[in-house]
Scaffold this motif. Structure first.
Motif, PDB file in Angstrom:
ATOM      1  N   PRO A  52      -0.165   7.857   0.193  1.00  0.00           N
ATOM      2  CA  PRO A  52      -0.963   9.081   0.122  1.00  0.00           C
ATOM      3  C   PRO A  52      -0.852   9.887   1.431  1.00  0.00           C
ATOM      4  CG  PRO A  52      -2.315   7.110  -0.243  1.00  0.00           C
ATOM      5  CD  PRO A  52      -0.976   6.638   0.194  1.00  0.00           C
ATOM      6  N   ASP A  53      -0.657   9.205   2.559  1.00  0.00           N
ATOM      7  CA  ASP A  53      -0.565   9.916   3.845  1.00  0.00           C
ATOM      8  C   ASP A  53       0.705  10.749   3.899  1.00  0.00           C
ATOM      9  OD1 ASP A  53      -2.774   8.461   4.377  1.00  0.00           O
ATOM     10  OD2 ASP A  53      -1.732   6.950   5.595  1.00  0.00           O
ATOM     11  N   LYS A  54       1.831  10.090   3.579  1.00  0.00           N
ATOM     12  CA  LYS A  54       3.101  10.808   3.671  1.00  0.00           C
ATOM     13  C   LYS A  54       3.408  11.600   2.407  1.00  0.00           C
ATOM     14  CE  LYS A  54       5.093   7.294   6.713  1.00  0.00           C
ATOM     15  NZ  LYS A  54       5.755   5.991   6.583  1.00  0.00           N
ATOM     16  N   GLN A  55       2.629  11.367   1.356  1.00  0.00           N
ATOM     17  CA  GLN A  55       2.882  12.030   0.062  1.00  0.00           C
ATOM     18  C   GLN A  55       4.304  11.731  -0.440  1.00  0.00           C
ATOM     19  OE1 GLN A  55       0.799  14.207  -2.109  1.00  0.00           O
ATOM     20  NE2 GLN A  55      -0.665  12.939  -1.030  1.00  0.00           N
ATOM     21  N   ILE A  56       4.724  10.464  -0.293  1.00  0.00           N
ATOM     22  CA  ILE A  56       6.022  10.069  -0.847  1.00  0.00           C
ATOM     23  C   ILE A  56       5.872   8.776  -1.633  1.00  0.00           C
ATOM     24  CG2 ILE A  56       7.461  11.152   0.933  1.00  0.00           C
ATOM     25  CD1 ILE A  56       7.717   8.477   2.309  1.00  0.00           C
ATOM     26  N   TYR A  57       6.866   8.508  -2.483  1.00  0.00           N
ATOM     27  CA  TYR A  57       6.933   7.208  -3.150  1.00  0.00           C
ATOM     28  C   TYR A  57       8.237   6.551  -2.746  1.00  0.00           C
ATOM     29  CZ  TYR A  57      10.232   9.390  -6.400  1.00  0.00           C
ATOM     30  OH  TYR A  57      11.306  10.036  -6.941  1.00  0.00           O
ATOM     31  N   HIS A  58       8.237   5.211  -2.823  1.00  0.00           N
ATOM     32  CA  HIS A  58       9.449   4.487  -2.466  1.00  0.00           C
ATOM     33  C   HIS A  58       9.432   3.156  -3.193  1.00  0.00           C
ATOM     34  CE1 HIS A  58      12.729   2.839  -0.140  1.00  0.00           C
ATOM     35  NE2 HIS A  58      11.983   1.768   0.101  1.00  0.00           N
ATOM     36  N   CYS A  59      10.566   2.792  -3.825  1.00  0.00           N
ATOM     37  CA  CYS A  59      10.622   1.498  -4.508  1.00  0.00           C
ATOM     38  C   CYS A  59      11.427   0.528  -3.655  1.00  0.00           C
ATOM     39  CB  CYS A  59      11.254   1.628  -5.892  1.00  0.00           C
ATOM     40  SG  CYS A  59      11.481   0.008  -6.662  1.00  0.00           S
ATOM     41  N   PHE A  60      10.808  -0.610  -3.305  1.00  0.00           N
ATOM     42  CA  PHE A  60      11.502  -1.598  -2.493  1.00  0.00           C
ATOM     43  C   PHE A  60      12.494  -2.399  -3.330  1.00  0.00           C
ATOM     44  CE2 PHE A  60       7.675  -0.626  -0.137  1.00  0.00           C
ATOM     45  CZ  PHE A  60       8.185  -0.463   1.150  1.00  0.00           C
ATOM     46  N   GLY A  61      12.398  -2.259  -4.651  1.00  0.00           N
ATOM     47  CA  GLY A  61      13.337  -2.966  -5.525  1.00  0.00           C
ATOM     48  C   GLY A  61      14.629  -2.190  -5.712  1.00  0.00           C
ATOM     49  N   CYS A  62      14.532  -0.962  -6.223  1.00  0.00           N
ATOM     50  CA  CYS A  62      15.763  -0.238  -6.554  1.00  0.00           C
ATOM     51  C   CYS A  62      16.066   0.858  -5.539  1.00  0.00           C
ATOM     52  CB  CYS A  62      15.666   0.349  -7.967  1.00  0.00           C
ATOM     53  SG  CYS A  62      14.408   1.615  -8.144  1.00  0.00           S
ATOM     54  N   GLY A  63      15.163   1.105  -4.601  1.00  0.00           N
ATOM     55  CA  GLY A  63      15.470   2.043  -3.530  1.00  0.00           C
ATOM     56  C   GLY A  63      15.208   3.501  -3.864  1.00  0.00           C
ATOM     57  N   LYS A  64      14.703   3.782  -5.077  1.00  0.00           N
ATOM     58  CA  LYS A  64      14.435   5.187  -5.393  1.00  0.00           C
ATOM     59  C   LYS A  64      13.212   5.671  -4.619  1.00  0.00           C
ATOM     60  CE  LYS A  64      17.033   6.133  -9.189  1.00  0.00           C
ATOM     61  NZ  LYS A  64      17.382   6.796 -10.348  1.00  0.00           N
ATOM     62  N   GLY A  65      13.231   6.948  -4.271  1.00  0.00           N
ATOM     63  CA  GLY A  65      12.087   7.486  -3.567  1.00  0.00           C
ATOM     64  C   GLY A  65      12.141   8.993  -3.494  1.00  0.00           C
ATOM     65  N   GLY A  66      11.044   9.586  -3.033  1.00  0.00           N
ATOM     66  CA  GLY A  66      11.006  11.036  -2.886  1.00  0.00           C
ATOM     67  C   GLY A  66       9.579  11.529  -2.821  1.00  0.00           C
ATOM     68  N   GLY A  67       9.429  12.818  -2.987  1.00  0.00           N
ATOM     69  CA  GLY A  67       8.110  13.419  -3.000  1.00  0.00           C
ATOM     70  C   GLY A  67       7.670  13.686  -4.427  1.00  0.00           C
ATOM     71  N   VAL A  68       6.576  14.411  -4.586  1.00  0.00           N
ATOM     72  CA  VAL A  68       5.974  14.572  -5.907  1.00  0.00           C
ATOM     73  C   VAL A  68       6.905  15.344  -6.864  1.00  0.00           C
ATOM     74  CG1 VAL A  68       4.665  16.680  -5.351  1.00  0.00           C
ATOM     75  CG2 VAL A  68       3.816  15.130  -7.118  1.00  0.00           C
ATOM     76  N   ILE A  69       7.628  16.332  -6.338  1.00  0.00           N
ATOM     77  CA  ILE A  69       8.520  17.110  -7.217  1.00  0.00           C
ATOM     78  C   ILE A  69       9.684  16.238  -7.688  1.00  0.00           C
ATOM     79  CG2 ILE A  69      10.008  19.144  -7.374  1.00  0.00           C
ATOM     80  CD1 ILE A  69       8.210  20.562  -5.459  1.00  0.00           C
ATOM     81  N   ASN A  70      10.209  15.424  -6.732  1.00  0.00           N
ATOM     82  CA  ASN A  70      11.273  14.487  -7.103  1.00  0.00           C
ATOM     83  C   ASN A  70      10.872  13.567  -8.228  1.00  0.00           C
ATOM     84  OD1 ASN A  70      12.449  14.540  -4.092  1.00  0.00           O
ATOM     85  ND2 ASN A  70      13.864  13.918  -5.673  1.00  0.00           N
ATOM     86  N   PHE A  71       9.627  13.074  -8.096  1.00  0.00           N
ATOM     87  CA  PHE A  71       9.155  12.124  -9.093  1.00  0.00           C
ATOM     88  C   PHE A  71       9.207  12.760 -10.483  1.00  0.00           C
ATOM     89  CE2 PHE A  71       6.059  10.063 -11.766  1.00  0.00           C
ATOM     90  CZ  PHE A  71       6.365   8.729 -11.569  1.00  0.00           C
ATOM     91  N   ILE A  72       8.719  13.984 -10.585  1.00  0.00           N
ATOM     92  CA  ILE A  72       8.719  14.660 -11.877  1.00  0.00           C
ATOM     93  C   ILE A  72      10.148  14.952 -12.341  1.00  0.00           C
ATOM     94  CG2 ILE A  72       8.007  16.791 -13.064  1.00  0.00           C
ATOM     95  CD1 ILE A  72       5.792  14.691 -12.678  1.00  0.00           C
ATOM     96  N   MET A  73      11.035  15.329 -11.400  1.00  0.00           N
ATOM     97  CA  MET A  73      12.433  15.570 -11.772  1.00  0.00           C
ATOM     98  C   MET A  73      13.046  14.316 -12.387  1.00  0.00           C
ATOM     99  SD  MET A  73      13.604  17.754  -8.382  1.00  0.00           S
ATOM    100  CE  MET A  73      15.378  17.758  -8.660  1.00  0.00           C
ATOM    101  N   GLU A  74      12.796  13.153 -11.739  1.00  0.00           N
ATOM    102  CA  GLU A  74      13.353  11.876 -12.221  1.00  0.00           C
ATOM    103  C   GLU A  74      12.711  11.457 -13.537  1.00  0.00           C
ATOM    104  OE1 GLU A  74      15.365   9.343 -11.281  1.00  0.00           O
ATOM    105  OE2 GLU A  74      16.194  10.162  -9.421  1.00  0.00           O
TER     106      GLU A  74
END
Ligand SMILES: [Zn+2]
Length: 595
Positions: A52-74
């Protein structure tokens, strides 16, 4: 397309990443981050984190990550402008007028409208005299009128331009017909109808949009099944036929079939939870869609070789996933002493719906199915084959995480081949240890060569100068952490960076910081690919000391500058290197995505 910066800022501020992702993933708090099951790969334990601080997501399993717009794009398979529009709708905001008509989203809207009108056109043909041959075909397959209407089925006629003419009358252009995959470019430059003399099956997504079509010939000609090719609205990796209907089913599971007409027959017999992956083996994208509606998948592929291979692939994909998986195997039908393979459609027709219901409730789970497949490969009356069988089964058992499960199936295998369960379990333990050893060796190789791990996955973005790149990553982290360090003037210019990807990222973030915008990461989604974005969020996840920031920045900068100096010295001595460097600079600032 350019969306006004202030609009984007407002949108990001109103689209909290935790809020948005919670619509898709169940998140629980752990420390300062939230964790959940990754929507981008199959897993049982959550390695998907949201900050919530950085407003990013990151998966330690598959390595995908990004911000909120990325998440919706994916997650929603949208381009940048469409993802912005999606979030704007969610936040109750109006996208500024000029952008609503961006080229890609305008085309998308047109293609969806065209698909719907085409579906109506095919539907009407089926009702009239021109649809007689398709009606007869449906009668032969015992598909009722009611079912045909429920699926919105239609008929394409045996003419080269029936659809094209009708759609042009409605105001669609040839380019739009081509973009929708409904027309094909001919050699002489003209276009003709892609679907002719076929039963038409519109593919409708869970939102109710007609995204494409499946179709079937009425005779023995080829290709038997033909679907829309990849278009702006149709991606076969994401499409599931009849998901729009199955999502409303009251049954506890979803039946996954091979063919669209298997699905139709099953629905007609009351199994309204059947769907079909459209001409592909099950994909991760499809399992993500399924996971929104069910926790149990029943695989019901054809009982032939291709079907068995597809079943095995699906089981591998779903192994250790959150789903419980069962396999429904259709028995062969005996006709005049010959055994004939049958699909779900045949089975319902000849054995009836009660028989299918029995198969469904008695269907094997994934392990039972795989054990049966292994058993069928060996003649268990021979001792050498028994040994080979127990070795294969042990390998399978060694992949199970639950010891109780291992014991249950070891006992069952023991019954089948007459070797003691203890012997099978000890062989499974042996197989487990061998694999563990292999994994450890692999990890060791990685540990000895850490450089390999730190590289971006995308080949084009690989670091040429790892020492410099690590320092460049640090500079980017500091910029996100404390942009005040970069005022009033940036202490280092992007051109000094060795990695084009990092330079591009740094330049974009710097621009945002200088314009006083707080959400540089969200803006990055516009100029980086998904892979690149994942790499950048991975960098941001790595720890950076909170104290001594200025000193750290100085250290990073001196590394980058000394490496840059080395490069320019080498370039002065070698004109070829100089040319390569120059070319790199060009790449660095060109090339946008989804713009
Ligand atoms: Zn993941």
């Amino acid at each position: 397309m350019s969306i006004p910066a202030n609009f984007l800022d407002e949108l990001i501020a109103r689209s909290d990443i935790v809020d948005v992702i919670s619509d898709y993933v169940h998140l629980t708090k752990k420390g300062s981050n939230l964790f959940g099951l990754c929507p981008f790969h199959s897993e049982k334990t959550g390695s998907f984190s949201v900050s919530p601080d950085k407003q990013i997501y990151h998966c330690f399993g598959c390595g995908k990550g990004g911000g909120v717009i990325n998440f919706i794009m994916e997650e929603e398979n949208l381009s940048f402008p469409d993802a912005v529009r999606f979030l704007a709708k969610r936040a109750g905001m109006e996208v500024p007028e000029e952008d609503r008509h961006s080229e890609s989203s305008r085309l998308r809207t047109r293609v969806l409208a065209l698909n719907k009108d085409a579906a109506r056109f095919y539907y009407k043909l089926l009702q009239g005299s021109e649809g007689r041959s398709v009606q007869q075909y449906l009668d032969r397959r015992r598909i009722t009128r009611k079912t045909a209407v429920r699926f919105g089925m239609g008929a394409s006629v045996d003419q080269w331009d029936a659809l094209i003419q009708a759609m042009i009358k409605l105001g669609y252009t040839k380019a739009e017909l081509l973009a929708a995959g409904l027309a094909v470019q001919g050699k002489n430059g003209g276009i003709y109808d892609k679907f002719r003399n076929r039963l038409m099956l519109p593919v409708i997504d869970v939102r109710g949009d007609v995204i494409g079509f499946g179709s079937r010939v009425l005779d023995k000609s080829e290709p038997k099944y033909m679907n829309t090719s990849e278009t702006i609205t149709y991606s076969k990796r994401r499409a599931l036929y009849a998901m729009n209907l199955a999502k409303k089913s009251k049954r506890p599971n979803i039946i996954l079939c091979e063919g669209n007409l298997d699905v139709v027959t099953l629905h007609q017999a009351g199994f309204d939870n059947a769907v079909a992956s459209m001409g592909t083996a099950l994909t991760v994208e499809q399992t993500r869609l399924l996971s929104r509606y069910t926790k149990e998948i029943v695989i019901c592929y054809d009982n032939d070789n291709a079907g068995k291979i597809a079943t095995e692939r699906a089981l591998q994909l779903l192994n250790n996933s959150e789903f419980s998986v069962r396999v429904l195997q259709l028995p062969n039908r005996i006709v005049d002493g010959n055994s004939i393979k049958q699909d779900a459609d045949d089975f319902i027709k000849f054995q009836g719906r009660e028989a299918f219901e029995r198969l469904l409730s008695g269907s094997e789970n994934g392990v039972e199915y795989r054990m049966a497949v292994i058993a069928s490969k060996y003649n268990l009356s021979s001792d050498t084959q028994k040994v080979a069988y127990s070795r294969d089964v042990s390998t399978l058992l060694s992949t199970l995480e639950n010891p109780v499960e291992r014991e249950v199936y070891a006992n069952r295998a023991a019954e089948i081949c007459g070797i003691s369960a203890q012997a099978i379990l000890s062989e499974a333990r042996h197989a487990f240890r061998t694999r563990q050893k292999q994994d450890r060796a692999k990890q060791q190789r990685k540990d000895l060569n850490p450089a390999l791990e730190l590289q971006p996955k995308e080949r084009g973005a690989r670091y040429d100068n790892l020492r410099s790149a690590r320092a460049e990553e640090g500079i980017i982290r500091l910029l996100v952490l404390d942009s005040a360090l970069f005022f009033p003037t940036a202490p280092i210019a992007p051109q000094t960076f060795s990695s084009p990807l990092l330079a591009k990222t740094y330049a974009a973030l710097l621009r945002c910081a200088q314009e006083g915008r707080s959400n540089g990461i969200a803006v990055l989604s516009e100029c980086l690919t998904g892979e690149e974005m994942s790499h950048i969020t991975n960098i941001l996840q790595q720890p950076e000391s909170a104290a001594w920031r200025e000193q750290a920045l100085q250290d990073y900068i001196s590394i980058v500058q000394s490496e840059a100096a080395k490069r320019s010295r080498a370039a002065a001595e070698d004109p070829l290197t100089a040319a390569i460097e120059k070319n790199k600079e060009k790449k660095q600032y060109g090339g946008k995505r989804n713009g």
